[in-house]
Write an enzyme that holds these catalytic residues in place. Structure first.
Site, short mmCIF file in Angstrom:
data_model
loop_
_atom_site.label_atom_id
_atom_site.label_comp_id
_atom_site.label_asym_id
_atom_site.label_seq_id
_atom_site.Cartn_x
_atom_site.Cartn_y
_atom_site.Cartn_z
CB CYS A 106 -47.21 -89.83 -25.43
SG CYS A 106 -47.07 -89.11 -23.94
CG ASP A 124 -47.54 -82.99 -22.65
OD1 ASP A 124 -47.19 -81.94 -23.55
OD2 ASP A 124 -48.72 -82.97 -22.53
CB ILE A 129 -55.46 -86.90 -20.26
CG1 ILE A 129 -55.45 -85.52 -20.76
CG2 ILE A 129 -53.88 -87.34 -19.87
CD1 ILE A 129 -54.92 -84.37 -19.77
NE ARG A 177 -50.96 -90.25 -25.00
CZ ARG A 177 -51.66 -89.68 -25.82
NH1 ARG A 177 -52.48 -90.35 -26.48
NH2 ARG A 177 -51.71 -88.54 -25.92
CE LYS A 222 -49.30 -81.24 -16.42
NZ LYS A 222 -49.42 -80.10 -17.19
CD1 TRP A 249 -47.49 -85.66 -18.40
CD2 TRP A 249 -45.70 -84.29 -18.66
NE1 TRP A 249 -48.09 -84.25 -18.93
CE2 TRP A 249 -46.96 -83.40 -18.84
CE3 TRP A 249 -44.65 -83.67 -18.90
CZ2 TRP A 249 -47.18 -82.04 -19.52
CZ3 TRP A 249 -44.43 -82.16 -18.79
CH2 TRP A 249 -45.74 -81.29 -19.41
#
Lengths: 549, 607
Positions: B333, B335, B271, B339, B375, B337
């Protein structure tokens, strides 16, 4: 027949044709004087007919006795022919090589081509300078048609009839011509109806290092200004390049001698730089293994998009002077046959709604490119796969078409024609069965007797059956000046030309057809509604007396 | 509202971003919006900027004409005001500073926004997209898979994951695993083929840790698919990142411990890289008088299109594994949520035409993004969180979809306007859908009771988002999309990143035009029907009716929709906006007042 000497093996069986995104075809390869033909001799498969003139370069490879010829075409297509037999392959390759590089113009296909269609309107007669002058005459009497170049002695690259200011006599024109590169003295290119401002074009003045001047030239261009008005001279070269030109006898207009004109320098690239740009661009487009970064850096390094932006910007500037500033413009570069024409013709597309119709666009190409002496034969002798030994090839016309396409993309409803027309013109400028783009100027075309011995491209394009393919279904006449955006984010790579053979266009074509269908259905429905209304109205009037007893 | 110091400032100048053009108007500050109303009564444009959309503000140093205030929005709008008095500028600035940093969820616009609907309508709006129905559509539960509510209390799994589907024989194992390892792992069945696409987060393998249950579970997933002997495990991270995670007790699956898995890294960056990349991209394209060279070099250096291509490549890999090899795939990936969501959602879009419809796309977002705990609050900076959590992950997904629509113009029921509108509302906080970071948080916030659903709003104006050339039969002939991933087919999405910079857009929109035709066709069909009915009263049979004479143009126009006229006004299209050249300044000598400088002497071009 001389062609026969060049063709050692006229026919080979079992040849396999491979093209990206198209099915492989196996069949018989035939060589004729002008075509390479591959036919599977089955009814339902496509045949390949390739003009030798369309072949830019070839490569041979051998694996055992199987030879492969890679044919790279001027329309940017790359095909592969697998030919069994070493000897056959070598023969075919050398024949293609020889036939595609014939030097003599009179051996070109247009001199042998006989149309399979009836010529209804002869394209050679479609655009006569007298006609467009009549339009001009109806708007202003400031201009006259001069026959000073009747025998092409004043300026070999100009046509015989030229539009010049009324008050300038032929003698002055001759003197002005001797002061301009190649005799290309300032002539009228465009008259802006709205405010009477004009675009003129010429070649560079021959001031040389000692600052020569020519009273007649000054008088000639000043004659185009209204009293108290000023004009702009757009020099398509940077000031540095223009300065350098002085050493070779060229130069630019000195402020002191042309006080009523303000000079603006722009930086449009010239011949070999442009050719190099095209070669690099096509190389980048054809290499499918590129990572994203490599692709973008190659695209950037080719400079093609920068060239597009620069040309378009200059054309917009010229149009801006005319329409917004209310000032006349004189455009020139060095010879006045390349960047000058790009600028004057694009400015007209921006300013003049007539140029955005098919007919008007043809007139524009005829007037601003063919008659104006763009050396098509020299510039289009080789395309992106040319290797080494370049003479004066340059994709000047292709860049112009690219710029038109950019404007078309930004004003998709303001053009009567679509992208297909532009692509078709690109193809025919480089290789064609028609004589239109042969020769380098009007004088040469006359000598070649093209109008008697060849068919005009316009004779074919203007047939209703063909025109249909080039019509833009979204067209709604727009009488405004159209100002395109020249921000780099607004300029796109012309995929229709440069990625044409590297992608499957099926999905895009089908979507386009669907759009056409929606629009046609709309027309059909409107007709239906109108006819039902009429029928109803008729019945209502007929019925009313009957119903009353 | 108590935070607003100055509700109205007059004589504010709005500068155009890319030219020297400017307009004068009045600035209004309300509790939710910053509004600029142009003074010129003829064209009087209004600009409404939602406070939530403002990403950053900058007060530049004082100039002679006033105090400049630069506002950068999350929807890529950039406005440059010049406020005559510094005092006013400061008031606006400090009021906004407070307004655009809501301290609690309750301050978000969604909780005060009321589209004049009653409770029942609101409830219906929320029910439009139903995930239970979606699982049913996918054919779940079935003999191999069942639904589980193991995470009902959001305890077993981290708080941002709510529902899960696991293979029928294994729910207890899932629990064990999580109890034992305290980790997070969840499998989901996405494809209704035999092959399944599952998603999870990275295993807590460290350097040597194993979890037998996790290994069994993978095997079970593999066995549930009779077509393939192996299962793909896609780690969407670059290998280096995964290795680094090992040191923290996380990592990736060891192929020796798992039987029949094929392990694959696909190398999508994290990110932080993505955030930096977008920042660079926006810097480049925001430059005035940008040269082509700087643009292309900047585009390359930003890496943006490279990242887009990486995501697309991963999704294509996923789609191929499932559709060509018939293998099941597990995607993760770090976490699970970001990728993972991108790849699974895009992969689903490639494989299942349903997701390419308007409704289906909503379901896809609801399923792969909202319910699996992307998120949104953190990534979209809803509540002034850690700036390091902000990242354009969802924007990238939308862009990938756009790239697909460019290659397959008939495959999608929606147009790019739909994507742009969704993007707008992901950041607007006007609707409840994207609020919060997880399903649990959304339940706590009682979003369904207190806010409205975006999907209902979008569906109510569906006709604006339709793709006029969409063809359902295309879906039949192309159930699986196979896009080209050649670099040259990825383009800069001008209409997204320059959506408010009108001077850069095509001056006439094909999309708008064809939509108008399509709309007109519908009306005309109605008219034809009505006329036929009338004619039948006269006893005329009307079916094979052909127009007797070609109608004259005038008549044909009668029924043309008036809206096409709008296209003739060529907006924002004046020579000066484009900055073609250096025509400004004096003309030769200095005392030449007759020559107008082009920058200001040009009228707006209208019909």
């Amino acid at each position: 027949m001389e062609f026969a000497e060049l063709i050692k093996t006229p026919r080979v069986d079992g040849v396999v044709l491979r093209r990206p995104f198209m099915p492989t075809v196996e069949g018989t390869l035939c060589l004729t004087g002008h075509h390479l033909i591959l036919s599977s001799r089955q009814d339902n498969t496509e045949e390949l007919w390739l003009l030798h003139a369309n072949i830019d370069s070839t490569e041979k490879r051998f694996v055992g006795s199987l030879g492969t010829i890679i044919v790279k075409c001027k329309d940017l297509r790359v095909i592969q022919l697998d030919i069994p037999g070493m000897e056959e392959c070598l023969n075919i390759a050398s024949s293609i090589e020889a036939l595609s590089t014939l030097d003599s113009v009179s051996l070109m296909y247009p001199f042998f081509y006989r149309p399979l269609f009836e010529v209804i309107e002869d394209g050679w007669q479609s655009f006569v300078p007298e006609e467009s002058f009549k339009d001009l005459e109806s708007m202003t009497d400031e201009w006259r048609l001069s026959e000073v170049n009747k025998d092409f002695s004043v300026c070999p690259s100009y046509p015989s009839l030229l539009t010049v200011p009324r008050d300038i006599d032929d003698e002055s024109l001759c003197k002005a011509a001797s002061f301009r590169h190649g005799g290309r003295f300032p002539v009228l290119s465009y008259y802006h109806k709205k405010n009477g401002m004009v675009i003129m074009r010429a070649a560079q003045p021959l001031t040389g290092t000692n600052g020569r001047r020519c009273k007649e030239d000054e008088k000639l261009i000043n004659a185009t200004l209204c009293a108290g008005k000023r004009g702009y001279i757009i020099d398509t070269r940077t000031i540095a390049v223009a300065q350098q030109a002085k050493a070779r006898g060229g130069g630019f207009e000195q402020e002191a001698n042309y006080p009523q004109w303000r000079r603006i320098h722009k930086a449009i690239e010239r011949s070999n730089v442009l050719q190099d740009s095209l070669i690099k661009l096509v190389e980048a487009c054809n290499d499918q293994s590129h990572s994203m970064d490599r692709w973008l850096s190659k695209l950037e390094a080719s400079n093609w998009q920068s060239n597009v932006k620069e040309i378009l910007t200059t054309a917009c500037l010229a149009a801006q002077c005319i329409d917004r500033e209310g000032a006349s413009v004189l455009v020139h570069g060095t010879e006045g046959t390349d960047s000058t024409l790009q600028v004057t013709s694009l400015a007209q597309i921006i300013l003049d709604p007539a140029c955005r119709t098919i007919r008007g666009f043809e007139v524009l190409i005829e007037r601003e490119w063919l008659q104006a002496g763009h050396p098509f034969q020299q510039r289009c002798a080789q395309s992106a796969y040319s290797n080494g030994k370049l003479r004066s090839e340059a994709p000047v016309f292709l860049l112009f078409l690219d710029c038109v396409w950019q404007i078309l993309r930004q004003f998709p409803c303001s053009f009567q024609f679509n992208e297909n027309l532009l692509i078709m013109l690109f193809e025919h400028a480089y290789a064609s069965q028609f004589g239109t783009f042969l020769g380098n100027c009007v004088a040469e075309r006359g000598k070649l007797q093209l109008s008697q011995k060849t068919v005009s491209l316009w004779s074919w394009v203007n047939r209703p059956q063909e025109l249909e393919r080039f019509l833009n279904p979204l067209y709604e006449p727009n009488n405004l000046v159209i100002w395109p955006s020249v921000a780099p984010q607004s300029l796109l790579l012309w995929e229709g030309v440069f990625l044409r053979w590297n992608r499957s266009t099926k999905c895009l074509d089908e979507a386009y057809q669907e759009m056409v269908h929606i629009i046609e259905y709309n027309k059909e429905l409107q007709n239906k509604v109108n006819s039902l209304r009429r029928q109803l109205a008729q019945l209502e009037t007929e019925d009313s007396p009957l119903q009353t007893p | 509202m108590e935070h607003i110091r100055t509700p109205k400032v007059e004589q504010v100048k709005l500068l155009d971003r890319f030219s020297n053009k400017s307009v004068i108007g009045t600035l209004h500050l309300t509790a939710t919006h910053l509004i600029f109303v142009e003074s010129n009564s003829t064209s009087a444009q209004e600009i409404w900027i939602l406070h939530h959309h403002i990403a950053s503000m900058e007060k530049l140093s004082l100039t002679t004409s006033g105090c400049p205030l630069l506002i950068q929005c999350r929807n890529f709008r950039l406005v440059h005001f010049v406020i005559p008095r510094e005092r006013d500028c400061h008031d606006i600035y400090s009021s906004l500073l407070r307004l655009l940093r809501p301290v609690s969820y309750d301050e978000l616009y969604a909780f005060s926004y009321n589209p004049k609907q009653n409770d029942q309508q609101r409830e219906e709006g929320w029910q439009l997209i139903d995930l239970a129905a979606e699982f049913e559509r996918m054919g779940v539960p079935c003999d191999q898979w069942q639904l589980t509510d193991v995470n009902r209390e959001y305890k077993r799994l981290p708080p941002n994951i709510c529902i899960g589907l696991v293979k029928s024989v294994l729910p207890h194992l899932l629990c064990f695993y999580n109890v034992l390892q305290g980790g997070k792992c969840l499998y989901l069945f996405v494809s209704c083929l035999q092959a399944a696409v599952c998603r999870c987060s990275q295993p807590l393998s460290g350097f040597s840790a194993r979890c037998l249950e996790d290994e069994h579970m993978l095997q079970a997933i593999s066995k549930a698919n009779h077509n393939s002997r192996y299962i793909y495990v896609m780690d969407t991270r670059p290998k280096l990142n995964a290795l680094a995670n090992r040191a923290a007790g996380k990592g990736y699956e060891n192929e020796d411990n798992y039987s029949n898995i094929r392990f694959q890294f696909v190398g999508i960056e994290n990110i932080h890289v993505m955030r930096g990349s977008l920042q660079k991209l926006l810097e480049v394209v925001g430059t005035r008088s940008l040269s082509m060279t700087d643009y292309l070099v900047g585009l390359e250096n930003s890496g943006w299109l490279r990242h887009i291509k990486a995501i697309m490549d991963a999704a294509i890999f996923l789609a191929k594994a499932v559709t060509v090899e018939g293998a099941s795939v597990l995607v993760h990936c770090s976490d699970g949520w970001d990728r993972t969501a991108q790849v699974c959602a895009l992969g689903s879009l490639l494989m299942d035409p349903y997701y390419r419809t308007i409704k289906g796309f909503m379901v896809l977002i609801e399923k792969d993004w909202i319910s699996f705990g992307h998120k949104f609050a953190d990534r979209c900076d809803q509540l002034d969180p850690d700036q390091k959590e902000v990242s354009p992950i969802f924007t990238q997904f939308l862009e990938c979809v756009w790239q697909l629509t460019e290659q397959f113009p008939q495959a999608f029921e929606f147009s790019e306007w739909f994507l742009i509108q969704i993007h707008e509302h992901v950041h607007s906080c006007q609707f409840g859908n994207f609020l919060g970071n997880s399903q649990r948080q959304r339940e706590v916030l009682q979003l369904k009771e207190r806010t409205y659903s975006l999907w209902a709003h979008l569906l109510s104006e569906k006709q604006n988002y339709m793709n006029p050339v969409y063809s359902p039969s295309f879906a039949e002939s192309h159930p699986v999309l196979e896009p080209s991933t050649q670099a040259c087919h990825f383009k800069f999405w001008r209409n997204m990143y320059h959506q408010y910079d009108r001077s850069m857009h095509p001056r006439q929109s094909i999309l708008k035009q064809v939509l108008t035709f399509k709309e007109s066709n519908r009306e005309l069909e109605g008219t034809v029907q009505a006329l036929k009915t009338k004619l039948q009263k006269f006893g005329v049979s009307t079916s094979p009716l052909k127009p007797q004479t070609p109608p004259r143009d005038q008549e044909a126009r009668e029924d043309a929709p008036a809206s096409t006229d709008g296209e003739r006004t060529v907006e924002g299209s004046s020579a000066t906006e484009n900055g073609y050249g250096e025509l400004t300044g004096s003309f030769g000598s200095k005392n030449e007042p007759a020559v107008v400088t082009l920058e200001f002497g040009v009228a707006r071009m209208t019909c």
